[in-house]
Design a protein around this motif. Structure first.
Motif, PDB file in Angstrom:
ATOM      1  N   SER A   1     -14.720  77.415  68.161  1.00  0.00           N
ATOM      2  CA  SER A   1     -15.002  76.046  67.744  1.00  0.00           C
ATOM      3  C   SER A   1     -13.830  75.424  66.983  1.00  0.00           C
ATOM      4  CB  SER A   1     -16.265  76.012  66.871  1.00  0.00           C
ATOM      5  OG  SER A   1     -16.038  76.704  65.652  1.00  0.00           O
ATOM      6  N   THR A   2     -12.808  76.232  66.667  1.00  0.00           N
ATOM      7  CA  THR A   2     -11.677  75.728  65.898  1.00  0.00           C
ATOM      8  C   THR A   2     -10.827  74.781  66.732  1.00  0.00           C
ATOM      9  OG1 THR A   2     -11.601  77.734  64.564  1.00  0.00           O
ATOM     10  CG2 THR A   2      -9.620  76.385  64.613  1.00  0.00           C
ATOM     11  N   SER A   3     -10.513  73.622  66.187  1.00  0.00           N
ATOM     12  CA  SER A   3      -9.619  72.682  66.853  1.00  0.00           C
ATOM     13  C   SER A   3      -8.185  72.998  66.466  1.00  0.00           C
ATOM     14  CB  SER A   3      -9.950  71.242  66.453  1.00  0.00           C
ATOM     15  OG  SER A   3     -11.244  70.883  66.876  1.00  0.00           O
TER      16      SER A   3
ATOM     17  N   SER B   1      -9.129  74.517  59.076  1.00  0.00           N
ATOM     18  CA  SER B   1      -8.950  75.949  58.809  1.00  0.00           C
ATOM     19  C   SER B   1      -7.533  76.300  58.386  1.00  0.00           C
ATOM     20  CB  SER B   1      -9.325  76.768  60.049  1.00  0.00           C
ATOM     21  OG  SER B   1     -10.686  76.591  60.383  1.00  0.00           O
TER      22      SER B   1
ATOM     23  N   GLN C   1     -10.353  84.252  68.000  1.00  0.00           N
ATOM     24  CA  GLN C   1     -10.672  83.407  66.864  1.00  0.00           C
ATOM     25  C   GLN C   1     -11.921  82.600  67.206  1.00  0.00           C
ATOM     26  OE1 GLN C   1      -7.062  80.677  67.409  1.00  0.00           O
ATOM     27  NE2 GLN C   1      -8.563  79.320  66.547  1.00  0.00           N
ATOM     28  N   ASP C   2     -12.469  81.927  66.230  1.00  0.00           N
ATOM     29  CA  ASP C   2     -13.639  81.094  66.444  1.00  0.00           C
ATOM     30  C   ASP C   2     -13.311  80.023  67.480  1.00  0.00           C
ATOM     31  OD1 ASP C   2     -15.842  79.484  66.346  1.00  0.00           O
ATOM     32  OD2 ASP C   2     -15.733  79.070  64.203  1.00  0.00           O
TER      33      ASP C   2
ATOM     34  N   THR D   1      -4.494  73.796  62.288  1.00  0.00           N
ATOM     35  CA  THR D   1      -5.872  73.641  62.732  1.00  0.00           C
ATOM     36  C   THR D   1      -6.553  72.477  62.019  1.00  0.00           C
ATOM     37  OG1 THR D   1      -6.908  75.038  61.038  1.00  0.00           O
ATOM     38  CG2 THR D   1      -5.948  76.155  62.954  1.00  0.00           C
ATOM     39  N   ARG D   2      -7.702  72.102  62.536  1.00  0.00           N
ATOM     40  CA  ARG D   2      -8.546  71.097  61.886  1.00  0.00           C
ATOM     41  C   ARG D   2      -9.560  71.807  61.010  1.00  0.00           C
ATOM     42  NH1 ARG D   2     -13.479  68.429  63.189  1.00  0.00           N
ATOM     43  NH2 ARG D   2     -13.572  69.630  65.111  1.00  0.00           N
TER      44      ARG D   2
ATOM     45  N   SER E   1      -6.625  70.496  57.132  1.00  0.00           N
ATOM     46  CA  SER E   1      -6.338  69.979  58.474  1.00  0.00           C
ATOM     47  C   SER E   1      -4.842  69.696  58.565  1.00  0.00           C
ATOM     48  CB  SER E   1      -7.137  68.706  58.760  1.00  0.00           C
ATOM     49  OG  SER E   1      -8.515  69.006  58.881  1.00  0.00           O
TER      50      SER E   1
ATOM     51  N   GLY F   1     -10.947  76.508  71.013  1.00  0.00           N
ATOM     52  CA  GLY F   1      -9.999  77.455  70.472  1.00  0.00           C
ATOM     53  C   GLY F   1      -8.608  77.373  71.074  1.00  0.00           C
TER      54      GLY F   1
END
Length: 346
Positions: free
Chosen positions: A304-306, A327, A301-302, A324-325, A45, A287
């Motif tokens: 759900s990624t923060s 990733s 990209q996914d 990212t959080r 993160s 995203g």
């Protein structure tokens, strides 16, 4: 009649073939590379990204700060007594110092191999540092601005600390120097309590009477336009993105194509060759997106990624960096390879 229909079908087939041959590049996205703990990041993160004066990339994580050398990350060895490894902000200043703002351990400065510690009750109003920025005035004097959690803003200039009277602004997420229409610099502040700009020695809150409806504002960004105007964008948690076009505020949410009411403090922009800006905005739950020619686009990209932090590129190195959080760090090559994937029908 048969001949006419046959010619029409052939023409439409050629037209569709031509259009489809144009779409891959038009619809392609910047190529992405991801760096995680396998490449040496101390944690996946990443809350802040910055470049030092040599061009080295730094990342702040819950487990310390690290810098990128080659294709690997190297964790900075912190001094004894460093009570918090949670680095929320990093700043490289004109005097070649590196500043590290922590979650609950105050602020550290590294200059020529020497560490200095600044804490609440002495130099700072709070031991949690959320953001850092440096300004240089017309006389060449440097000021470091420190946004804290629950204590407002402190400044460091000419070796002296000063706590500012920020009124209701106490939890500061971002401080930026922006320009008035006449070109004069002015400080803006994005805070949990709202959005404000510094007028003389007082912070003026923007509110409904100004057409601004945001409350918890975690970022604010000035974007230059080709005609010389400057737009202002504010990231408003729970509402979306607010846009000032020089006359009115407009909220960008699902009704305008921006999918999430929860944008994070990760705004940035790049300029196309024709001078038109591209706005980049991260979200907590949908995203990473960009705004170009009045349209929002999702990065491949996914969703759900923060996205927690964004670093826009230097002119000579067209790479956009994302923190990212969970990733790690992602790099986007804006000036080279493009990516086609199954989301585009491949």
């Amino acid at each position: 009649m048969v001949t006419y229909l046959h010619r029409l079908i052939v023409f439409l087939g050629l037209a569709c073939s031509f259009l489809s041959s144009q779409t891959p590049y038009e619809r392609a996205r910047p190529a992405m590379r991801v760096y995680g703990m396998e490449q040496g990041l101390p944690d996946a993160s990443v809350y802040t990204l910055t470049l030092d004066r040599t061009g080295r990339l730094w990342a702040g994580t819950k487990e310390g700060a690290a810098y990128l050398k080659g294709r690997a990350w190297h964790t900075l060895r912190m001094p004894g007594g460093f009570s918090s490894n949670y680095v929320r902000a990093i700043l490289a200043t004109r005097d070649d110092s590196l500043w590290f703002g922590t979650q609950d351990g105050g602020l550290w400065r590294l200059n020529q191999g020497n560490w200095t510690h600044f804490m609440a009750g002495k130099e700072l109003p709070s031991n949690r540092v959320n953001c850092l920025t440096e300004t240089i005035d017309s006389l060449g004097v440097s000021t470091v601005w420190v946004g804290t959690n629950g204590g407002g803003i402190a400044t460091f200039s000419k070796g002296q600390w000063r706590s500012l009277d920020t009124g209701p602004l106490q939890t500061i997420w971002r401080i930026r120097e922006m320009r008035d229409p006449d070109g004069k610099p002015r400080m803006w502040c994005a805070a949990q309590e709202g959005l404000a700009r510094l007028e003389a020695t007082q912070w003026k809150m923007l509110g409904p009477k100004d057409g601004f409806l945001g409350t918890n504002v975690n970022d604010v960004l000035e974007v230059p336009m080709p005609d010389g105007r400057r737009e202002i964008w504010a990231s408003c948690w729970g509402l979306g993105l607010a846009r000032w076009d020089g006359q009115t505020w407009t909220m960008h949410n699902a009704s305008r194509g921006f999918p999430s009411p929860n944008p994070t403090g990760s705004l940035g922009y790049t300029l196309r060759a024709d001078g038109h800006p591209i706005l980049w905005a991260g979200t907590y739950d949908a995203g990473f997106w960009w705004f170009e020619d009045e349209q929002w686009h999702l990065l491949a990209q996914d969703t759900s990624t923060s996205i927690l932090s964004v670093l826009t590129p230097e002119a000579s190195k067209p790479t956009l960096w994302l923190g990212t959080r969970g990733s790690g760090v992602a790099s986007l090559d804006l000036g080279g390879w493009k990516s086609l994937d199954d989301k585009l029908g491949l």
